[in-house]
Design a protein around this motif. Sequence first.
Motif, PDB file in Angstrom:
ATOM      1  N   ASN A 151      26.624 -21.231  35.866  1.00 18.88           N
ATOM      2  CA  ASN A 151      26.868 -22.666  35.974  1.00 18.88           C
ATOM      3  C   ASN A 151      27.911 -23.060  34.923  1.00 18.88           C
ATOM      4  OD1 ASN A 151      26.660 -25.356  36.665  1.00 18.88           O
ATOM      5  ND2 ASN A 151      24.810 -25.718  35.436  1.00 18.88           N
ATOM      6  N   PRO A 207      29.022 -27.933  32.508  1.00 18.10           N
ATOM      7  CA  PRO A 207      28.753 -29.333  32.849  1.00 18.10           C
ATOM      8  C   PRO A 207      27.764 -29.949  31.850  1.00 18.10           C
ATOM      9  CG  PRO A 207      27.540 -27.881  34.304  1.00 18.10           C
ATOM     10  CD  PRO A 207      28.407 -26.994  33.463  1.00 18.10           C
ATOM     11  N   LEU A 208      27.672 -31.265  31.881  1.00 17.27           N
ATOM     12  CA  LEU A 208      26.778 -31.955  30.950  1.00 17.27           C
ATOM     13  C   LEU A 208      25.319 -31.559  31.166  1.00 17.27           C
ATOM     14  CD1 LEU A 208      28.406 -35.517  31.039  1.00 17.27           C
ATOM     15  CD2 LEU A 208      28.387 -33.928  29.100  1.00 17.27           C
ATOM     16  N   ASN A 209      24.958 -31.298  32.408  1.00 13.05           N
ATOM     17  CA  ASN A 209      23.552 -30.998  32.722  1.00 13.05           C
ATOM     18  C   ASN A 209      23.270 -29.499  32.796  1.00 13.05           C
ATOM     19  OD1 ASN A 209      25.026 -30.481  35.003  1.00 13.05           O
ATOM     20  ND2 ASN A 209      23.565 -31.391  36.436  1.00 13.05           N
ATOM     21  N   HIS A 210      24.027 -28.678  32.079  1.00 11.18           N
ATOM     22  CA  HIS A 210      23.796 -27.225  32.144  1.00 11.18           C
ATOM     23  C   HIS A 210      22.426 -26.882  31.566  1.00 11.18           C
ATOM     24  CE1 HIS A 210      24.193 -26.205  27.838  1.00 11.18           C
ATOM     25  NE2 HIS A 210      25.080 -27.199  27.792  1.00 11.18           N
ATOM     26  N   GLN A 211      21.890 -25.742  31.972  1.00 14.89           N
ATOM     27  CA  GLN A 211      20.529 -25.332  31.607  1.00 14.89           C
ATOM     28  C   GLN A 211      20.487 -24.319  30.470  1.00 14.89           C
ATOM     29  OE1 GLN A 211      22.274 -24.371  34.195  1.00 14.89           O
ATOM     30  NE2 GLN A 211      21.686 -22.358  35.014  1.00 14.89           N
ATOM     31  N   GLN A 247      18.231 -24.768  27.076  1.00 12.56           N
ATOM     32  CA  GLN A 247      16.809 -25.086  27.218  1.00 12.56           C
ATOM     33  C   GLN A 247      15.935 -23.939  26.703  1.00 12.56           C
ATOM     34  OE1 GLN A 247      16.268 -26.015  31.352  1.00 12.56           O
ATOM     35  NE2 GLN A 247      17.693 -27.752  31.303  1.00 12.56           N
ATOM     36  N   THR A 306      32.301 -28.619  26.828  1.00 11.01           N
ATOM     37  CA  THR A 306      31.314 -29.249  27.709  1.00 11.01           C
ATOM     38  C   THR A 306      31.984 -30.429  28.397  1.00 11.01           C
ATOM     39  OG1 THR A 306      29.529 -28.620  26.198  1.00 11.01           O
ATOM     40  CG2 THR A 306      29.032 -30.308  27.837  1.00 11.01           C
ATOM     41  N   ASN A 307      32.080 -30.332  29.718  1.00 13.70           N
ATOM     42  CA  ASN A 307      32.751 -31.363  30.513  1.00 13.70           C
ATOM     43  C   ASN A 307      34.151 -31.658  29.974  1.00 13.70           C
ATOM     44  OD1 ASN A 307      32.791 -33.141  32.702  1.00 13.70           O
ATOM     45  ND2 ASN A 307      32.132 -34.868  31.438  1.00 13.70           N
TER      46      ASN A 307
END
Length: 391
Positions: A186, A203-207, A210, A239-240
Amino acid sequence: MKKSEWSDKQLEELLRQMPKIQDDRNSRDIYRNLPIRKTKPKQWLVPGLATVAALLIFFILIPKLMVGPQYSEDNASQEKSSVERDIQTADKNSTIALKKDDTSSKARTFSGADKTQTLKTAIYDGEVGKGKVLTYWIPDPQIQILVPVSTIINDSNERTWLELFNENMVNLKEQEWGLSEFYPLNASLKLDNKNKSIKVDLPLNHQYGQGSATETNFINILQKDISSNSDLKKIRFSTNGEPGIELGNYGHQEEVSIQQQKNHAFFFYYSDSNEIPFLVPSIEKYKDIKMAVEDMKKDQPTLGLKSSLLPALPIDEVSIKEKTLIVSLKEDASLQDDQPTINAYESLLLTAKEFGLEKVFITNPPIKNIGPFDLSKENKVPLAPNQRKLQ
């Protein structure tokens, strides 16, 4: 005749009332006066009976004698047909058995590999042609180890390794191989030839931030992917489009260096999907190849890794001469020309490569060949481990 009206009792009583009669003659005189007739048997009777018996037997046997040859011929024909049917059935069963065995053998091979009687699992010189070798590092289901999987990509457009890497990561079959789903990444990966680095934009919502295990694996996999396929030294994150990446364990990171990781020993990792093991490098680095070979004789149960040398390849001693690993086997060693021995030999070849060696030579092989490897000669180390076909 009319039935008598006298009863037995009345007759008996009547006879008792009759007067007695007595014969005063001598018994010998009575016997002498009896007429004695001696009848001579007829001479023709015995031969006649014999003739009748012979004729009877003859007439009984004539039908069987007449049918006999035909019966024998028919019986032989039936037996022949039965034998032929048995042979045809046996041939058919043998063919089915061979097909089943062939199917079973193919089922035991790993997906997409070159299906021969004995399998090389790595990629070697002469197999690549005009293609490019790519290696992807994939976590095992327990996320304990990283498994290198390599493939040959044929490309007529002369694209860069990274373009081919990005395009083909969607074709990886991690679950089919018994590994953990990780690709496609991703993230966007681009070459920065000016700075000899890879730009990784997420992307901003990368995993990948976590948890410490997730981000550690992400960084390790990126480093191994890039170092296995190029000589680039840096990863630059954004990031983005904005410089840097936020990772809980690493904090804010804009750049990570890439180091060529060498001096590992190769072990067996058996996934649930394949009987042929993956050849996987150790996490630990070794001071020299002698220590690596000694550890390859033992399992590493905490990581789920098995010994890659024993019992198939009982090595006694190893030494180095120029760029060649010299190997001697134990005096009573016996080698089998089979798949486990090929796997063991390839683990040795890959380990030799880890220490900068180019060839392996066994001084006292008990057999000349194992699969495609001629043990009477030096054998070159592979280009990459664990070949799988994607195209």
